[in-house]
Design an enzyme around this catalytic site. Structure first.
Site, PDB file in Angstrom:
ATOM      1  N   GLY A   1       2.256   4.050  10.070  1.00  0.00           N
ATOM      2  CA  GLY A   1       2.028   2.684  10.545  1.00  0.00           C
ATOM      3  C   GLY A   1       0.613   2.421  11.025  1.00  0.00           C
ATOM      4  N   SER A   2      -0.371   3.130  10.447  1.00  0.00           N
ATOM      5  CA  SER A   2      -1.749   2.855  10.881  1.00  0.00           C
ATOM      6  C   SER A   2      -2.187   1.451  10.450  1.00  0.00           C
ATOM      7  CB  SER A   2      -2.718   3.921  10.375  1.00  0.00           C
ATOM      8  OG  SER A   2      -2.861   3.839   8.985  1.00  0.00           O
ATOM      9  N   ASN A   3      -1.644   0.976   9.336  1.00  0.00           N
ATOM     10  CA  ASN A   3      -1.965  -0.403   8.930  1.00  0.00           C
ATOM     11  C   ASN A   3      -1.274  -1.423   9.833  1.00  0.00           C
ATOM     12  OD1 ASN A   3      -3.729  -0.634   6.394  1.00  0.00           O
ATOM     13  ND2 ASN A   3      -2.375   1.091   5.949  1.00  0.00           N
TER      14      ASN A   3
ATOM     15  N   ILE B   1      10.441  -0.838  -4.231  1.00  0.00           N
ATOM     16  CA  ILE B   1      10.129  -1.960  -5.121  1.00  0.00           C
ATOM     17  C   ILE B   1      11.312  -2.920  -5.041  1.00  0.00           C
ATOM     18  CG2 ILE B   1       9.597  -2.650  -7.511  1.00  0.00           C
ATOM     19  CD1 ILE B   1       7.553  -0.727  -6.130  1.00  0.00           C
TER      20      ILE B   1
ATOM     21  N   VAL C   1       5.411  -2.647 -10.133  1.00  0.00           N
ATOM     22  CA  VAL C   1       4.798  -1.754  -9.138  1.00  0.00           C
ATOM     23  C   VAL C   1       3.298  -2.063  -9.041  1.00  0.00           C
ATOM     24  CG1 VAL C   1       4.486   0.643  -8.419  1.00  0.00           C
ATOM     25  CG2 VAL C   1       6.438   0.019  -9.852  1.00  0.00           C
ATOM     26  N   ASP C   2       2.855  -2.445  -7.875  1.00  0.00           N
ATOM     27  CA  ASP C   2       1.448  -2.786  -7.622  1.00  0.00           C
ATOM     28  C   ASP C   2       0.946  -3.954  -8.481  1.00  0.00           C
ATOM     29  OD1 ASP C   2       1.205  -0.772  -5.671  1.00  0.00           O
ATOM     30  OD2 ASP C   2       0.749   0.732  -7.188  1.00  0.00           O
TER      31      ASP C   2
ATOM     32  N   ASP D   1       4.864  -8.816  -6.842  1.00  0.00           N
ATOM     33  CA  ASP D   1       5.883  -9.301  -7.776  1.00  0.00           C
ATOM     34  C   ASP D   1       6.848  -8.146  -8.043  1.00  0.00           C
ATOM     35  OD1 ASP D   1       4.652  -7.684  -9.636  1.00  0.00           O
ATOM     36  OD2 ASP D   1       3.704  -9.307 -10.746  1.00  0.00           O
TER      37      ASP D   1
ATOM     38  N   HIS E   1      -2.656  -1.495  -1.122  1.00  0.00           N
ATOM     39  CA  HIS E   1      -2.658  -0.303  -1.981  1.00  0.00           C
ATOM     40  C   HIS E   1      -3.995   0.419  -1.808  1.00  0.00           C
ATOM     41  CE1 HIS E   1      -1.572   2.299  -5.275  1.00  0.00           C
ATOM     42  NE2 HIS E   1      -2.794   2.106  -5.775  1.00  0.00           N
TER      43      HIS E   1
ATOM     44  N   ASN F   1       1.024  -6.726  -0.177  1.00  0.00           N
ATOM     45  CA  ASN F   1       1.052  -5.257  -0.078  1.00  0.00           C
ATOM     46  C   ASN F   1      -0.373  -4.731  -0.029  1.00  0.00           C
ATOM     47  OD1 ASN F   1       2.221  -2.539  -0.377  1.00  0.00           O
ATOM     48  ND2 ASN F   1       1.312  -2.576  -2.429  1.00  0.00           N
TER      49      ASN F   1
HETATM   50  C1  GRF Z   1      -1.535   3.304   3.169  1.00  0.00           C
HETATM   51  O1  GRF Z   1      -2.453   4.131   2.516  1.00  0.00           O
HETATM   52  C2  GRF Z   1      -1.239   2.094   2.315  1.00  0.00           C
HETATM   53  O2  GRF Z   1      -2.324   1.675   1.550  1.00  0.00           O
HETATM   54  C3  GRF Z   1      -0.152   2.606   1.414  1.00  0.00           C
HETATM   55  O3  GRF Z   1       0.626   3.449   2.248  1.00  0.00           O
HETATM   56  C4  GRF Z   1      -0.176   3.972   3.297  1.00  0.00           C
HETATM   57  C5  GRF Z   1       0.502   3.675   4.601  1.00  0.00           C
HETATM   58  O4  GRF Z   1      -0.134   4.274   5.701  1.00  0.00           O
HETATM   59  N1  GRF Z   1       0.562   1.527   0.777  1.00  0.00           N
HETATM   60  P1  GRF Z   1       0.223   3.836   7.166  1.00  0.00           P
HETATM   61  O5  GRF Z   1       1.715   4.062   7.371  1.00  0.00           O
HETATM   62  O6  GRF Z   1      -0.154   2.396   7.359  1.00  0.00           O
HETATM   63  O7  GRF Z   1      -0.588   4.746   8.067  1.00  0.00           O
END
Ligand code: GRF
Length: 208
Positions: free
Chosen positions: A15-17, A97, A154-155, A151, A114, A112
């Site tokens: 969950g760093s994002n 997905i 995938v990606d 959509d 990526h 999303n």
């Molecule tokens: C990230 O690299 C994101 O781009 C990908 O999954 C990873 C999730 O990392 N889709 P985090 O859980 O947000 O640390």
């Protein structure tokens, strides 16, 4: 007063994002986003801790309990999203997905992140550290991150923002992954999410 969009952030890992979104909220950088819910597809993910520490409602919808029953999984997801009036979904490391009916229900309302420059190193099997392994094996000198609308492929889906990051001599998949997170993902995701949420507010105020 800026209109805000009730948002669910879906995660499967650290969950760093999600943290980048929480930090952006604290700095007032995502005014159109209300972080209403965190959904984790795994029990015990660190993302759940982050949600708890920051007072964000969180639920676990275990993907592994459903195997091929994607409809069942989505039904359980919806049972959490609908009562809370969630209008916008941010996938931040969510390893699933969605079916076409689910995507259609949230058309242009799911984004999303990526960890590569789509269309490179994306699609089936390109997730987590594998993306960076593939980039290093190919020998690219630039990689980066992409935030895109989702959509049913995938990606796939229209790109919202991308940011390039240099590959350095001696990089390992882990060092490249970390640099892409720090320099691209954590910067880009809040910006792109804010862009998409502001668009939702605008559409709500001036329906086409
Ligand atoms: C990230 O690299 C994101 O781009 C990908 O999954 C990873 C999730 O990392 N889709 P985090 O859980 O947000 O640390």
């Amino acid at each position: 007063m800026v209109g805000r969009v009730k948002t669910a952030v879906m995660v499967s890992g650290s969950g760093s994002n999600l943290q980048a979104l929480i930090d952006a909220r604290a700095k007032g950088e995502i005014p159109h986003i209300e972080l209403s819910l965190v959904v984790s597809s795994k029990q015990g993910s660190y993302a759940l801790e982050r949600a708890g520490q920051n007072g964000i409602d969180a639920v676990v919808v275990e993907r592994r309990r459903y195997k091929d029953d994607i409809e069942g999984f989505e039904r359980e997801l919806l049972s959490h999203l609908a009562p809370r009036g969630i209008e916008f979904i941010v996938l931040a490391g969510f390893l699933t997905i969605f079916s076409k009916p689910f995507i259609d229900r949230y058309k242009d309302r799911i984004i999303n992140v990526h960890p590569a420059l789509i269309p490179s190193f994306c699609g089936k099997g390109f997730y987590g550290i594998r993306v960076h392994q593939a980039a290093l094996e190919y020998g690219v000198k630039l990689s980066g991150a992409t935030v895109h609308y989702v959509d049913e492929t995938v990606d796939g889906g229209p790109i919202i923002m991308q940011k390039a990051v240099s590959v350095k001599e001696g990089d390992t998949p882990q060092t490249l992954q970390r640099r892409i997170m720090e320099e691209a993902e954590w910067v880009l995701l809040p910006k792109a999410a804010e862009f998409a949420a502001a668009r939702i507010v605008k559409e709500r105020e001036c329906p086409v």
